[in-house]
Enzyme design. Structure first.
Site, PDB file in Angstrom:
ATOM      1  N   PHE A   1     -12.404 -42.115 -45.309  1.00 53.83           N
ATOM      2  CA  PHE A   1     -13.544 -42.121 -44.393  1.00 53.83           C
ATOM      3  C   PHE A   1     -13.965 -40.676 -44.164  1.00 53.83           C
ATOM      4  CE2 PHE A   1     -11.419 -46.091 -43.552  1.00 53.83           C
ATOM      5  CZ  PHE A   1     -12.444 -46.994 -43.305  1.00 53.83           C
ATOM      6  N   ALA A   2     -15.258 -40.438 -44.026  1.00 56.25           N
ATOM      7  CA  ALA A   2     -15.726 -39.072 -43.784  1.00 56.25           C
ATOM      8  C   ALA A   2     -15.069 -38.472 -42.550  1.00 56.25           C
ATOM      9  CB  ALA A   2     -17.248 -39.063 -43.635  1.00 56.25           C
TER      10      ALA A   2
ATOM     11  N   HIS B   1     -13.913 -43.995 -37.643  1.00 59.69           N
ATOM     12  CA  HIS B   1     -14.356 -44.634 -38.881  1.00 59.69           C
ATOM     13  C   HIS B   1     -15.874 -44.783 -38.955  1.00 59.69           C
ATOM     14  CE1 HIS B   1     -10.182 -46.012 -38.248  1.00 59.69           C
ATOM     15  NE2 HIS B   1     -10.091 -45.978 -39.552  1.00 59.69           N
TER      16      HIS B   1
ATOM     17  N   SER C   1      -2.802 -36.980 -47.086  1.00 62.32           N
ATOM     18  CA  SER C   1      -3.028 -35.576 -46.733  1.00 62.32           C
ATOM     19  C   SER C   1      -4.349 -35.123 -47.328  1.00 62.32           C
ATOM     20  CB  SER C   1      -1.886 -34.694 -47.241  1.00 62.32           C
ATOM     21  OG  SER C   1      -2.194 -33.324 -47.060  1.00 62.32           O
TER      22      SER C   1
ATOM     23  N   GLU D   1      -6.293 -41.350 -51.603  1.00 63.50           N
ATOM     24  CA  GLU D   1      -5.381 -42.322 -51.006  1.00 63.50           C
ATOM     25  C   GLU D   1      -5.758 -43.736 -51.451  1.00 63.50           C
ATOM     26  OE1 GLU D   1      -5.908 -41.494 -46.877  1.00 63.50           O
ATOM     27  OE2 GLU D   1      -5.320 -39.393 -47.108  1.00 63.50           O
TER      28      GLU D   1
ATOM     29  N   PRO E   1      -8.777 -32.603 -41.561  1.00 68.18           N
ATOM     30  CA  PRO E   1      -7.537 -31.932 -41.975  1.00 68.18           C
ATOM     31  C   PRO E   1      -7.691 -31.153 -43.282  1.00 68.18           C
ATOM     32  CG  PRO E   1      -7.056 -34.144 -41.213  1.00 68.18           C
ATOM     33  CD  PRO E   1      -8.550 -34.042 -41.311  1.00 68.18           C
TER      34      PRO E   1
END
EC number: 1.2.4.4
Length: 324
Positions: free
Chosen positions: A83-84, A129, A59, A29, A89
């Site tokens: 971010f980890a 975050h 996604s 992203e 998902p």
């Protein structure tokens, strides 16, 4: 040599590997035009074009799944999860597909891919975050897990991860992205996955950490030295496989160990290391292994600094070990 932040070192590693190997591609992203939310991929789209630097939909499942397909067809994708905390998902793709491809295909297919993730707290990002989810990954057979703390290690280990024939989860401490600078070689180099770094030699106590907490671990060792305590410091750098030999040799020498992580305490990665030390070195321990970790709560917004392991908490743990 050049003075670099971790962001600059990671960017340089990606640039060098993309220039060296046309199979290396980047996806995630905002990794293209924007250069990533932390600018780790800045300038790569302009240099290598949209066929090799690909912005994706929001996604994580698609990002990880697409990376797996690319890897199975001969590419070496580096996927970025912003971010980890956002990996969940895509967790099914990572755990059920990526980690198991070599095994379930009998070695006919491999997944030479990297999933990069800014990890850890210290930036007041709250529970979406700031998490450190490494325990989920080290529990998954088939994944290698790297957690860096310095620009030098970031460049060398990312290059090694990209060249590895198996999937690597690459955890980057966002708190240290720009707060730490050091001299980094401009020439090509890699560091071995699975080898810890001895940051400080000592004889009275072993301090073990990785990633986000390493500045506090090193500061605690310096404070202990002022009090006449010689603390050895190990930066694990790789969590799966972790450096069993380095850990056991150090703890056998000192007889005491404090393990530091900003992840929640229960079932944490350092709990596994502590258990292994207790099982294999029980007769050589002068005190039980002691953990200094985050807390078993959602990561807070307002009390960010209280959640992270502090120098004071590490020193208190060291005192417990020394007084045992």
């Amino acid at each position: 040599m050049a003075l670099m932040t971790m962001v600059q070192a990671l960017n340089r590693a990606l640039d060098e590997e993309m220039a060296k190997d046309p199979r290396v591609v980047v996806l995630g992203e905002d990794v293209g035009k924007r250069g990533g939310v932390f600018l780790v991929t800045e300038g790569l789209l302009q240099k290598y074009g949209p066929d090799r630097v690909m912005d994706t939909p929001l996604s994580e499942a698609a990002i990880v799944g697409a990376a797996l397909g690319m890897a199975a067809h001969g590419l070496r994708p580096v996927a970025e999860i912003q971010f980890a905390d956002y990996i969940f998902p895509g967790f099914d793709q990572l755990v059920s597909q990526v980690a198991k491809l070599r095994y379930r295909s009998g070695g006919q297919f491999t997944a030479p891919l990297v999933v990069r993730m800014p990890s850890g707290g210290g930036v007041r990002g709250g529970h979406h975050h700031s998490q450190s989810p490494e325990a989920h990954f080290v529990h998954t057979a088939g994944l290698k897990v790297v957690a860096v703390s310095t620009p030098y290690d970031a460049k060398g280990l990312l290059k090694a991860a990209i060249r590895d024939e198996d999937p690597v989860v690459f955890l980057e401490p966002k708190r240290l992205y720009r707060s730490v600078k050091e001299e980094v070689p401009e020439e090509d180099y890699t560091l071995p996955i699975g080898k810890a770094a001895l940051r400080r030699e000592g004889k009275d106590l072993t301090l073990i950490g990785y990633g986000t907490v390493m500045p506090e671990v090193l500061q605690a060792a310096a404070e202990l030295a002022k009090a006449g305590v010689s603390a050895e410091v190990l930066d694990l750098r790789t969590l799966m496989p972790w450096d069993y030999e380095a850990v056991m040799n150090s703890v056998a020498k000192t007889g005491r160990v404090v393990l530091v992580s900003d992840a929640p305490r229960h079932a944490s990665f350092v709990s596994e290391v502590a258990a292994t030390i207790a099982e294999d070195l029980l007769d050589m321990l002068l005190a039980p292994p002691i953990r200094v970790t985050g807390f078993d709560t959602p990561y807070p917004y307002a009390q960010d600094k209280l959640y992270l392991p502090t120098v004071t908490r590490i020193l208190n743990a060291a005192k417990r070990a020394l007084d045992y």
